[in-house]
Design a protein around this motif. Structure first.
Motif, PDB file in Angstrom:
ATOM      1  N   SER A  13      -3.909  13.746   2.159  1.00  0.00           N
ATOM      2  CA  SER A  13      -3.125  13.763   0.924  1.00  0.00           C
ATOM      3  C   SER A  13      -3.513  12.582   0.043  1.00  0.00           C
ATOM      4  N   VAL A  14      -3.104  12.648  -1.226  1.00  0.00           N
ATOM      5  CA  VAL A  14      -3.303  11.515  -2.129  1.00  0.00           C
ATOM      6  C   VAL A  14      -2.649  10.273  -1.536  1.00  0.00           C
ATOM      7  N   TYR A  15      -1.450  10.437  -1.036  1.00  0.00           N
ATOM      8  CA  TYR A  15      -0.726   9.306  -0.449  1.00  0.00           C
ATOM      9  C   TYR A  15      -1.533   8.671   0.687  1.00  0.00           C
ATOM     10  N   GLU A  16      -2.042   9.481   1.597  1.00  0.00           N
ATOM     11  CA  GLU A  16      -2.749   8.954   2.764  1.00  0.00           C
ATOM     12  C   GLU A  16      -4.018   8.201   2.376  1.00  0.00           C
ATOM     13  N   LEU A  17      -4.779   8.748   1.434  1.00  0.00           N
ATOM     14  CA  LEU A  17      -6.033   8.103   1.048  1.00  0.00           C
ATOM     15  C   LEU A  17      -5.800   6.804   0.288  1.00  0.00           C
ATOM     16  N   ILE A  18      -4.853   6.827  -0.643  1.00  0.00           N
ATOM     17  CA  ILE A  18      -4.565   5.610  -1.415  1.00  0.00           C
ATOM     18  C   ILE A  18      -4.001   4.530  -0.516  1.00  0.00           C
ATOM     19  N   THR A  69       3.557   5.706  -5.833  1.00  0.00           N
ATOM     20  CA  THR A  69       3.509   5.821  -7.292  1.00  0.00           C
ATOM     21  C   THR A  69       2.433   6.810  -7.731  1.00  0.00           C
ATOM     22  N   LEU A  70       1.369   6.919  -6.959  1.00  0.00           N
ATOM     23  CA  LEU A  70       0.263   7.787  -7.348  1.00  0.00           C
ATOM     24  C   LEU A  70       0.416   9.220  -6.866  1.00  0.00           C
ATOM     25  N   ALA A 100       0.832  -1.199   0.000  1.00  0.00           N
ATOM     26  CA  ALA A 100       0.000   0.000   0.000  1.00  0.00           C
ATOM     27  C   ALA A 100       0.872   1.256   0.000  1.00  0.00           C
ATOM     28  N   ASP A 101       1.957   1.202   0.754  1.00  0.00           N
ATOM     29  CA  ASP A 101       2.903   2.327   0.794  1.00  0.00           C
ATOM     30  C   ASP A 101       3.527   2.545  -0.585  1.00  0.00           C
TER      31      ASP A 101
END
Length: 215
Positions: free
Chosen positions: A192-197, A96-97, A90-91
């Protein structure tokens, strides 16, 4: 298509896409014109029509390039020799996103405009790049979560890819939007995008990670 080498053609296309991407950082899709893009290239504005017939085709090609870059990152992740837990994968996926802000912004705001204003062959090229992203993600899931069946993977695709259509506007707001939310007494979601993804991916995959670690 203009006369000249394939290398020159590709170089000019890249210059056009780079000019478009630069403008898109500070301007909206509807505000950017081919004239604006032409001003940021080293050749005449009318030459752009040798490569793209509409503004929508330029943006669609930019989105295609973004998906190709994301696919390359996914394939690199799939090539990792380590075994990854749900949290570790997931990290990696979230990283990547978070680099693909342009891709997420275009997907969330302008996909129908870009597809509708592009020739069929351009749309097919984009769809192939989009499909390659899904295939590369599937390769990651097959490697790191071998207990997942095809029936398990499909729901994850149907959760993640539609989710990507909304993650940019949910995590990014203009000053005008922030002011409106403040006046409406609405809390601005500070994720952030990172946190949600990462959160979405780990929650779905952690059950399969447990099964695979027991093997």
């Amino acid at each position: 298509m203009p006369k000249g080498s394939e290398e020159l053609t590709n170089a000019r296309k890249e210059e056009i896409l780079n000019a478009c991407a630069s403008l898109y950082e500070t301007m909206g899709f509807r505000d950017i014109t081919i004239r604006d893009i032409g001003k940021k290239t080293s050749f005449t504005r009318t030459s752009i029509y040798n490569y793209f017939q509409t503004k929508e085709e330029i943006f669609l090609a930019l989105l295609q390039r973004e998906h190709e870059a994301w696919t390359a990152d996914l394939k690199k992740t799939a090539g990792d020799s380590r075994a990854l837990s749900a949290g570790e994968f997931a990290d990696a996926l979230a990283h990547t996103l978070e680099k693909r802000g342009c891709m997420l912004k275009l997907t969330s705001m302008n996909l129908y405009d870009m597809e509708g204003g592009s020739r069929l062959e351009n749309l097919v090229a984009f769809k192939k790049a989009y499909w390659s992203s899904m295939e590369a993600l599937g390769q990651c899931l097959e490697k790191f979560f071998p207990s997942m069946t095809e029936e398990d993977r499909q729901p994850f695709f149907y959760i993640l890819f539609p989710f990507l259509f909304g993650v940019y506007p949910y995590t990014t707001a203009t000053e005008k939007q922030k002011k409106a939310m403040e006046m409406a007494c609405m809390d601005y979601p500070r994720y952030s995008v990172y946190e949600l993804i990462r959160s979405l991916t780990e929650r779905y995959l952690e059950a399969f990670s447990g099964k695979d670690l027991k093997r």
